[in-house]
Design a protein around this motif. Structure first.
Motif, short mmCIF file in Angstrom:
data_model
loop_
_atom_site.label_atom_id
_atom_site.label_comp_id
_atom_site.label_asym_id
_atom_site.label_seq_id
_atom_site.Cartn_x
_atom_site.Cartn_y
_atom_site.Cartn_z
N LYS A 229 0.78 -1.15 0.01
CA LYS A 229 0.05 -0.07 -0.07
C LYS A 229 0.79 1.26 0.01
O LYS A 229 0.46 2.23 -0.57
CB LYS A 229 -0.89 0.05 1.10
N GLU A 230 1.83 1.21 0.74
CA GLU A 230 2.82 2.34 1.02
C GLU A 230 3.56 2.69 -0.40
O GLU A 230 3.54 3.71 -0.80
CB GLU A 230 3.76 2.42 2.04
N ASN A 231 3.98 1.72 -1.11
CA ASN A 231 4.82 1.74 -2.13
C ASN A 231 3.93 2.22 -3.56
O ASN A 231 4.22 3.14 -4.08
CB ASN A 231 5.50 0.64 -2.66
N ALA A 232 2.68 1.58 -3.32
CA ALA A 232 1.73 2.08 -4.56
C ALA A 232 1.26 3.58 -4.34
O ALA A 232 1.04 4.21 -5.48
CB ALA A 232 0.62 1.15 -4.41
N GLY A 233 1.30 3.78 -3.07
CA GLY A 233 0.94 5.25 -2.84
C GLY A 233 1.99 6.28 -3.16
O GLY A 233 1.74 7.36 -3.74
N ALA A 234 3.27 5.88 -3.04
CA ALA A 234 4.37 6.64 -3.34
C ALA A 234 4.26 6.81 -4.89
O ALA A 234 4.62 7.88 -5.31
CB ALA A 234 5.59 5.99 -2.68
N LEU A 235 4.20 5.93 -5.38
CA LEU A 235 4.12 5.68 -7.01
C LEU A 235 3.30 6.58 -7.36
O LEU A 235 3.29 7.74 -8.30
CB LEU A 235 3.86 4.24 -7.51
N GLY A 236 1.99 6.55 -7.00
CA GLY A 236 0.89 7.44 -7.49
C GLY A 236 0.88 8.85 -7.20
O GLY A 236 0.56 9.52 -8.04
N SER A 237 1.60 8.96 -6.14
CA SER A 237 1.85 10.54 -5.48
C SER A 237 2.79 11.13 -6.92
O SER A 237 2.33 12.27 -7.37
CB SER A 237 2.48 10.69 -4.46
N TYR A 238 3.94 10.61 -7.16
CA TYR A 238 4.87 11.45 -8.01
C TYR A 238 4.18 11.06 -9.37
O TYR A 238 4.54 12.19 -10.30
CB TYR A 238 6.11 10.74 -7.93
N LEU A 239 3.30 10.07 -9.88
CA LEU A 239 3.18 9.93 -11.36
C LEU A 239 2.09 11.21 -11.54
O LEU A 239 2.23 11.82 -12.45
CB LEU A 239 2.50 8.52 -11.44
N ILE A 240 1.05 11.14 -10.52
CA ILE A 240 0.13 12.20 -10.67
C ILE A 240 0.55 13.65 -10.74
O ILE A 240 -0.05 14.71 -11.51
CB ILE A 240 -1.09 12.09 -9.53
N ASN A 241 1.58 13.86 -10.06
CA ASN A 241 2.27 15.02 -10.04
C ASN A 241 2.89 15.68 -11.19
O ASN A 241 2.66 16.69 -11.47
CB ASN A 241 3.40 15.13 -8.78
N TYR A 242 3.36 14.50 -12.10
CA TYR A 242 4.11 14.70 -13.25
C TYR A 242 2.85 14.87 -14.41
O TYR A 242 3.10 15.55 -15.28
CB TYR A 242 5.01 13.63 -13.80
N GLY A 243 1.68 14.37 -14.19
CA GLY A 243 0.84 14.37 -15.07
C GLY A 243 0.42 13.13 -15.68
O GLY A 243 -0.53 12.87 -16.45
N PHE A 244 0.93 11.96 -15.16
CA PHE A 244 0.62 10.47 -15.66
C PHE A 244 -0.66 10.24 -14.88
O PHE A 244 -0.89 10.44 -13.65
CB PHE A 244 1.57 9.57 -15.13
N ASN A 245 -1.66 9.67 -15.72
CA ASN A 245 -3.02 9.23 -15.12
C ASN A 245 -3.16 7.72 -15.37
O ASN A 245 -4.30 7.19 -14.90
CB ASN A 245 -4.11 9.96 -15.45
N MET A 246 -2.34 7.02 -15.74
CA MET A 246 -2.52 5.35 -15.84
C MET A 246 -1.06 4.93 -15.44
O MET A 246 -0.03 5.31 -16.14
CB MET A 246 -3.02 5.14 -17.07
N ASN A 247 -1.06 3.60 -14.81
CA ASN A 247 0.10 3.19 -14.61
C ASN A 247 0.01 1.73 -15.24
O ASN A 247 -1.01 1.02 -14.73
CB ASN A 247 0.46 2.82 -13.07
N LEU A 248 0.58 1.29 -16.18
CA LEU A 248 0.71 -0.12 -16.88
C LEU A 248 1.38 -1.04 -15.73
O LEU A 248 2.18 -1.76 -16.11
CB LEU A 248 1.25 -0.18 -18.23
N ALA A 249 0.76 -1.26 -14.48
CA ALA A 249 1.08 -2.09 -13.51
C ALA A 249 -0.27 -2.34 -12.63
O ALA A 249 -0.94 -1.41 -12.71
CB ALA A 249 2.25 -1.43 -12.98
N PRO A 250 -0.14 -3.36 -11.61
CA PRO A 250 0.83 -4.18 -11.48
C PRO A 250 0.82 -5.40 -12.34
O PRO A 250 -0.22 -5.57 -13.01
CB PRO A 250 0.71 -4.71 -10.09
N SER A 251 1.92 -5.97 -12.35
CA SER A 251 2.04 -7.43 -13.17
C SER A 251 1.51 -8.55 -12.25
O SER A 251 2.07 -8.64 -11.19
CB SER A 251 3.66 -7.87 -13.70
#
Length: 444
Positions: A229-251
């Motif tokens: 949960k913590e890792n995904a939250g960290a990923l989502g935080s910086y991705l949305i900050n840059y402007g990405f709105n989809m992550n092709l993950a997880p596998s």
């Protein structure tokens, strides 16, 4: 003479008698008038008495009601004071006129549906045909390496209203550069866009690796649900900050690779479920991949998975069932052949048995289905770009990911629409799923 006197006496007696009668009549009339006046006075007194009595009774009732209201008000005050004293340690939420009212779920859903209906009415058939494609900036613009959204991007998006753009390390040079590129691209698009990257955590993260970011862990090394949960939250935080709105993950593949959660289906299901929820709470759509299993080497041609339906249900399907339950916005379908669900020699990404019958039917998924990359030998060895695109839509996919020849694939969809091989209603089903996800996030 005597007779005349007698007559006079008689006349006088008669006159006296008549006078007495008249006097008595007058007295009787006066008495009658007195009695009438007396009755009128008595009646008037009675009426006044009744009115006064009613007034007194009304006043009494009013006093009683006022008294009751005063008592009730006092009781309410005492109750409020008592409640305040009993909740000294509790926080009190004060609602001000400036507070925004959060719409009910049903109201939000209705608003989103109305927006979708309006968008579909505005779209031309050509725009609909383009919107189901998920391409790279280079495929869209025709340049060798895109690092800026300029006039070529603007012109390309006006001609081809694609629904998704995926970025690689070649497109990411710095924080400011990628922010500006993504912001400009979104503003240039006539319709909502997916701006995607493959960001799994650890070294298998395109944006983090390109920008020198750290602080996240690869899925294989996560230690429990809290860590996921913590890792995904960290990923989502910086991705949305840059402007990405989809992550092709997880596998969701069951393996020992760094990008997977492990070989245990239940553990993978648990961790990936938390990962998806946490990521999407940050405003970034998760795309679980790759259903039903991932190919080992995308450059080697069509691979075959010999797992039976029973074996798939006991293993590979479990993480996807959890992902669906967690509300995964998208699922990517593998280019692998799995005869038990896809048929002999057919990639799952182009198979109605894999997508419509199994993923949507048996597993009950109604989100966005994205094909695996269409520019790999598993597809290009047997299909042209237009054939693969048409086959994927007929099979039940919603978005065509990275066709070998984007323009040929787009023209193939248009031709299929014009000939009736694919109906506009069928295309609308896919576009609705795409728009629903984007509009729901905008409504959050």
């Amino acid at each position: 003479m005597r007779e005349e006197n007698n007559n006079a006496v008689v006349d006088n007696a008669q006159d006296f008698e008549q006078g007495n009668v008249q006097e008595k009549s007058k007295q009787q009339k006066r008495e009658s008038r007195r009695r009438r006046r007396r009755r009128s006075q008595i009646t008037a007194y009675i009426i006044v008495l009744v009115i006064v009595s009613v007034a007194i009774a009304g006043l009494a009732v009013g006093i009683k009601k006022v008294s009751a209201a005063v008592v009730n008000r006092q009781n309410e005050k005492e109750a409020v004071i008592a409640a305040s004293e009993s909740s000294e340690n509790e926080e009190i939420a004060i609602i001000t006129p400036d507070d925004e009212e959060v719409p009910l779920a049903s109201e939000t859903d209705e608003m989103v549906n109305n927006r979708i209906d309006g968008t579909l009415l505005d779209m031309t058939l050509e725009e609909k045909a383009a919107y189901i494609f998920f391409v790279t900036p280079e495929q869209l613009t025709g340049v060798d390496s895109a690092v800026k959204a300029g006039s070529s991007t603007q012109a390309a998006l006006e001609q081809y209203t694609v629904g998704g753009i995926v970025y690689s390390s070649n497109n990411i040079k710095s924080d400011d550069q990628i922010k500006e590129m993504l912001t400009s691209t979104a503003q240039m698009s006539r319709y909502p866009l997916f701006l995607a990257v493959s960001e799994e955590g650890g070294s298998a993260s395109v944006a983090a690796t390109s920008l020198g970011l750290g602080g996240t862990t690869a899925p294989h090394f996560l230690e429990g649900s809290d860590d996921a949960k913590e890792n995904a939250g960290a990923l989502g935080s910086y991705l949305i900050n840059y402007g990405f709105n989809m992550n092709l993950a997880p596998s969701l593949q069951l393996s020992d690779s760094e990008s997977s959660f492990g070989t245990d289906a239940n553990l993978t299901a648990e961790l990936s479920s938390v990962y998806i929820t946490s990521l999407e709470e940050m405003g970034v759509s998760a795309c679980a991949k790759s259903f039903p299993v991932t190919v080992s080497d995308s450059s080697s041609g069509l691979e075959t998975c010999d797992l039976t339906m029973e074996e798939l249900q006991a293993g590979a399907f479990i993480p996807f069932q959890y992902a669906i339950g967690s509300g995964a916005d998208a699922i990517m379908v593998s280019n692998i052949c799995c005869p038990s669900i896809s048929g002999e020699g057919i990639p799952c990404s182009l198979s109605g048995g894999a997508i419509t019958d199994t993923l949507r039917g048996s597993l009950g998924y109604d989100g966005i289905v994205i094909t695996d990359a269409m520019n790999v030998p598993a597809i290009t060895n047997s299909y042209t770009s237009d054939q693969a695109a048409v086959a994927a839509i007929i099979a039940g996919a919603d978005m065509i990911y990275m066709p070998e020849d984007f323009q040929a694939a787009y023209n193939g969809i248009l031709e299929a629409l014009n000939t009736g091989l694919i109906t506009e209603d069928r295309l609308d089903e896919s576009i609705r799923r795409i728009l629903r996800v984007r509009y729901m996030y905008e409504a959050m």
